[in-house]
Enzyme design. Sequence first.
Site, mmCIF file in Angstrom:
data_model
loop_
_atom_site.group_PDB
_atom_site.id
_atom_site.type_symbol
_atom_site.label_atom_id
_atom_site.label_comp_id
_atom_site.label_asym_id
_atom_site.label_seq_id
_atom_site.Cartn_x
_atom_site.Cartn_y
_atom_site.Cartn_z
ATOM 1 N N ASN A 107 0.855 -1.197 0.000
ATOM 2 C CA ASN A 107 0.000 0.000 0.000
ATOM 3 C C ASN A 107 0.881 1.233 0.000
ATOM 4 O OD1 ASN A 107 -2.401 1.579 0.348
ATOM 5 N ND2 ASN A 107 -1.904 1.790 2.517
ATOM 6 N N HIS A 109 0.914 5.064 1.512
ATOM 7 C CA HIS A 109 0.226 5.851 2.539
ATOM 8 C C HIS A 109 0.868 7.243 2.599
ATOM 9 C CE1 HIS A 109 -2.117 6.635 6.120
ATOM 10 N NE2 HIS A 109 -1.023 7.184 6.638
ATOM 11 N N SER A 136 4.873 6.683 2.453
ATOM 12 C CA SER A 136 5.482 5.383 2.776
ATOM 13 C C SER A 136 4.852 4.299 1.914
ATOM 14 C CB SER A 136 5.214 5.017 4.240
ATOM 15 O OG SER A 136 5.611 6.047 5.115
ATOM 16 N N ASP A 145 -2.342 0.378 8.302
ATOM 17 C CA ASP A 145 -1.161 1.215 8.043
ATOM 18 C C ASP A 145 0.016 0.885 8.967
ATOM 19 O OD1 ASP A 145 -2.693 2.585 6.133
ATOM 20 O OD2 ASP A 145 -3.384 4.045 7.608
#
Length: 212
Positions: A107, A109, A136, A145
């Site tokens: 992912n 973020h 990130s 996260d």
Amino acid sequence: MIRIVVLVSGDGSNLQQLIDSCHSGRIRAQIVGVVSNEPNAYGLERARLANIPTQVINHREYADRASFEVEVTRVIQEWKAELILLAGFMRVLTPAFVNRYSGQMINIHPSLLPAYRGLNTHARVLETGDRMHGCSIHFVTSDLDAGAVIAQAVTNVLPTDDLAHVTQKVRKLEHHIYPLVVSWLAAGRIALLGNKVYLDGQELQSPICIYL
Ligand code: GRF
């Protein structure tokens, strides 16, 4: 070449960078499909323009997260994807789904994790008065996260920067770093073992950090 599925919910500007990088050969991989939970996400249009198969899986039509994810899993399997990229995908995923794709799902973020998990990161950075901010790329784990961070891109925040400036600065970083990290993954250079990230067989002691 490694087969990638991208999950989006919105504009898809990161998806666009990934599409362009696959086309240019910067990422040696094929995006075999794009899934959106939002029927009107512009990311779907970006995929269609690039002749990439799309699938809308509207979460509102499912009784719960688990049944929504059964359909997402079915599509990922149908496309025989090996790597799943979340790019502005705004659904929380269940531990069962996340664990199934452990080490295969990342992912992006918009903060320097572990700072500012969750939403509205730019506004929170401005409110706190931080002078450093960024984004990130992390492996997805069942804690929101909180998965192992592979890389971060950092920029400064000026006292004169407003929300629009900061959003634009960080988005630019995202567009740089996401294709870079995906190119490493596609080349088999990054691995997750336990909750540790390895680059070229060496454990990272801290995320790879890029100042732009
Ligand atoms: C990005 O800021 C990303 O970090 C966050 O959602 C946003 C998606 O933007 N997870 P886009 O849809 O790629 O333009």
